[in-house]
Design an enzyme around this catalytic site. Structure first.
Site, PDB file in Angstrom:
ATOM      1  N   CYS A  95       0.869  -1.175   0.000  1.00 44.93           N
ATOM      2  CA  CYS A  95       0.000   0.000   0.000  1.00 44.93           C
ATOM      3  C   CYS A  95       0.906   1.226   0.000  1.00 44.93           C
ATOM      4  CB  CYS A  95      -0.893  -0.031   1.238  1.00 44.93           C
ATOM      5  SG  CYS A  95      -1.976   1.399   1.349  1.00 44.93           S
ATOM      6  N   CYS A 109     -10.523  10.490   8.015  1.00 43.36           N
ATOM      7  CA  CYS A 109      -9.193  10.009   7.623  1.00 43.36           C
ATOM      8  C   CYS A 109      -8.107  10.692   8.440  1.00 43.36           C
ATOM      9  CB  CYS A 109      -8.978  10.292   6.134  1.00 43.36           C
ATOM     10  SG  CYS A 109      -7.347   9.807   5.545  1.00 43.36           S
ATOM     11  N   SER A 176      -6.356   4.527  -6.278  1.00 46.90           N
ATOM     12  CA  SER A 176      -7.587   4.908  -5.584  1.00 46.90           C
ATOM     13  C   SER A 176      -7.699   6.427  -5.539  1.00 46.90           C
ATOM     14  CB  SER A 176      -7.551   4.330  -4.167  1.00 46.90           C
ATOM     15  OG  SER A 176      -8.677   4.755  -3.433  1.00 46.90           O
ATOM     16  N   SER A 200     -13.171   6.198  -3.991  1.00 48.78           N
ATOM     17  CA  SER A 200     -13.618   6.311  -2.598  1.00 48.78           C
ATOM     18  C   SER A 200     -14.942   7.054  -2.597  1.00 48.78           C
ATOM     19  CB  SER A 200     -12.573   7.072  -1.773  1.00 48.78           C
ATOM     20  OG  SER A 200     -11.399   6.307  -1.668  1.00 48.78           O
ATOM     21  N   HIS A 202     -18.075   6.313  -0.282  1.00 50.02           N
ATOM     22  CA  HIS A 202     -18.419   6.497   1.138  1.00 50.02           C
ATOM     23  C   HIS A 202     -19.810   7.046   1.441  1.00 50.02           C
ATOM     24  CE1 HIS A 202     -14.302   5.469   1.442  1.00 50.02           C
ATOM     25  NE2 HIS A 202     -13.796   6.666   1.362  1.00 50.02           N
ATOM     26  N   CYS A 317      -4.818   4.575   6.968  1.00 46.44           N
ATOM     27  CA  CYS A 317      -4.244   5.739   6.313  1.00 46.44           C
ATOM     28  C   CYS A 317      -3.862   6.854   7.285  1.00 46.44           C
ATOM     29  CB  CYS A 317      -5.286   6.239   5.325  1.00 46.44           C
ATOM     30  SG  CYS A 317      -4.747   7.565   4.300  1.00 46.44           S
TER      31      CYS A 317
HETATM   32  N1  SAH Z   1      -6.921   9.709  -1.508  1.00 40.89           N
HETATM   33  C1  SAH Z   1      -7.183   8.422  -2.082  1.00 40.89           C
HETATM   34  C2  SAH Z   1      -6.237   7.327  -1.666  1.00 40.89           C
HETATM   35  C3  SAH Z   1      -5.869   7.184  -0.196  1.00 40.89           C
HETATM   36  S1  SAH Z   1      -7.020   6.580   1.002  1.00 40.89           S
HETATM   37  C4  SAH Z   1      -8.596   8.003  -1.789  1.00 40.89           C
HETATM   38  O1  SAH Z   1      -9.228   8.593  -0.926  1.00 40.89           O
HETATM   39  O2  SAH Z   1      -9.095   7.090  -2.453  1.00 40.89           O
HETATM   40  C5  SAH Z   1      -7.380   4.919   0.671  1.00 40.89           C
HETATM   41  C6  SAH Z   1      -8.734   4.489   1.267  1.00 40.89           C
HETATM   42  O3  SAH Z   1      -8.676   4.346   2.695  1.00 40.89           O
HETATM   43  C7  SAH Z   1      -9.831   5.481   0.976  1.00 40.89           C
HETATM   44  O4  SAH Z   1     -10.960   4.821   0.502  1.00 40.89           O
HETATM   45  C8  SAH Z   1     -10.069   6.083   2.345  1.00 40.89           C
HETATM   46  O5  SAH Z   1     -11.352   6.588   2.432  1.00 40.89           O
HETATM   47  C9  SAH Z   1      -9.835   4.908   3.264  1.00 40.89           C
HETATM   48  N2  SAH Z   1      -9.626   5.244   4.666  1.00 40.89           N
HETATM   49  C10 SAH Z   1      -9.121   6.393   5.191  1.00 40.89           C
HETATM   50  N3  SAH Z   1      -9.086   6.335   6.528  1.00 40.89           N
HETATM   51  C11 SAH Z   1      -9.578   5.128   6.879  1.00 40.89           C
HETATM   52  C12 SAH Z   1      -9.797   4.481   8.126  1.00 40.89           C
HETATM   53  N4  SAH Z   1      -9.494   5.066   9.270  1.00 40.89           N
HETATM   54  N5  SAH Z   1     -10.337   3.228   8.106  1.00 40.89           N
HETATM   55  C13 SAH Z   1     -10.624   2.613   6.944  1.00 40.89           C
HETATM   56  N6  SAH Z   1     -10.424   3.173   5.733  1.00 40.89           N
HETATM   57  C14 SAH Z   1      -9.923   4.431   5.699  1.00 40.89           C
END
Ligand code: SAH
Length: 324
Positions: A95, A109, A176, A200, A202, A317
């Site tokens: 990752c 996040c 992503s 993403s 959500h 993340c």
């Molecule tokens: N900025 C990009 C890539 C990085 S995040 C994006 O948002 O797609 C990768 C994934 O992890 C995203 O879907 C994000 O929403 C998710 N993510 C972030 N924090 C998280 C957490 N605490 N638990 C689970 N997934 C999380």
């Protein structure tokens, strides 16, 4: 490994030297000293003028499930995280982060709460993968670490294009995005390699999505999904939809029904993500996730629940950098 810098150091040498250095690195060599088909003098010059990695590991955490998470520093001191996920079926997935910090401020996040530092260079992205390649072979890569890949597309693509040399094919590489349209449009138009796309999402409606992800005000759902459908039409591959399950926020059966309404099953595959709690929200329980999935199943929208990895080491993340 900054190959441009390596090339500069090797300026007086035959051009195949650069290829030799890269082949060693991509196969997991840990130092210039191991590159035995290079003259000792050349190795010494490289040693002196081109740091073997653009990243310095600062902290490593190992989960009971085999996940390894590393916090690195760039040469100018910015934090970068990367994770190696090991699965029982033998998959080894890295990752990768595309930025140090992130300028977007998704509310759930941990990276979103950090100060944005800067885009990473292609070498700084590849060096994350090389770090794990030195531990063992790797076969999948996801750009799901810190940062928004579509804000740093040039470097992300350069890195992704070098991953096959490490053993990660394009079909096993996933980028992503939150749906940052300028980058996404370029990705759809220009990337002919079979690199996969994940969105993403959500939330199934704009109002809720904007609450969770302020970027949605700028690039609303309809526009982002239209761009994803263009990808599906052009590349003939489905888009993965990531949906992080937040208790009482986006995990009710009516949200699932709206999601099934929004996404057509020929274009999208949903990945429900158990939330790694980072403060602001509670993750949905098993039952809510199962009930949510049942609604999607009923609508015959393909959906899976993501395997949780590294929960005991705060592998979500931005979690490591945010506390370091
Ligand atoms: N900025 C990009 C890539 C990085 S995040 C994006 O948002 O797609 C990768 C994934 O992890 C995203 O879907 C994000 O929403 C998710 N993510 C972030 N924090 C998280 C957490 N605490 N638990 C689970 N997934 C999380």
């Amino acid at each position: 490994m900054d190959l441009e810098l390596v090339s500069e150091v090797l300026a007086d040498e035959p051009s195949y030297r650069r290829t030799q250095v890269w082949e060693w690195a991509a196969r997991g060599a840990g130092s210039y000293a191991e590159m035995t088909n290079l003259p000792a003098r050349t190795r010494a010059q490289l040693e002196e003028h081109a740091p073997f990695s653009t990243l310095t590991p600062e902290h490593e955490a190992r989960s009971v499930d085999g996940t390894v998470k590393v916090l690195f520093r760039t040469l100018d001191g910015h934090p970068v995280e990367a994770v190696l996920m090991r699965y029982r079926d033998g998959r080894r997935s890295v990752c990768l982060s595309s930025q140090s910090g992130c300028p977007l401020t998704c509310t759930f996040c941990a990276t979103g709460a950090m100060r944005f530092r800067r885009n990473l260079t292609a070498w700084e992205i590849v060096d994350q993968a090389l770090h794990f390649r030195r531990l063992e072979s790797v076969d999948h890569a996801v750009f799901m670490g810190m940062g928004e890949p579509m804000l740093n597309l040039e470097a992300v693509l350069a890195a992704a294009r070098s991953l096959p040399d490490l053993g990660v094919t394009h079909r096993r590489t996933t980028i992503s995005t939150v749906g940052w349209l300028p980058g996404l449009t370029r990705f759809v138009d220009e990337v002919v390699e079979p690199i996969r796309l994940a969105l993403s999402l959500h939330a199934p409606v704009d109002a809720l999505r904007s609450e969770l992800m302020p970027v949605n005000d700028r690039y609303p759902l309809d526009d982002v999904l239209a761009e994803c459908r263009r990808y599906v039409a052009l590349r003939r591959r489905k888009v993965f939809v990531e949906y992080v399950m937040l208790a009482g926020v986006n995990d009710l059966p009516e949200h699932a029904a709206e999601l099934a309404e929004l996404l057509d099953r020929r274009s999208f595959k949903v990945n429900l993500i158990p939330y790694n709690p980072t403060g602001a929200f509670d993750g949905s329980g098993r039952e809510s996730i199962a009930a949510f999935k049942a609604v999607l199943d009923e609508a015959r929208l393909p959906a899976t629940v993501r395997l949780t990895r590294g929960r005991d080491i705060a592998a979500a993340c931005g979690q490591l950098a945010a506390t370091a």
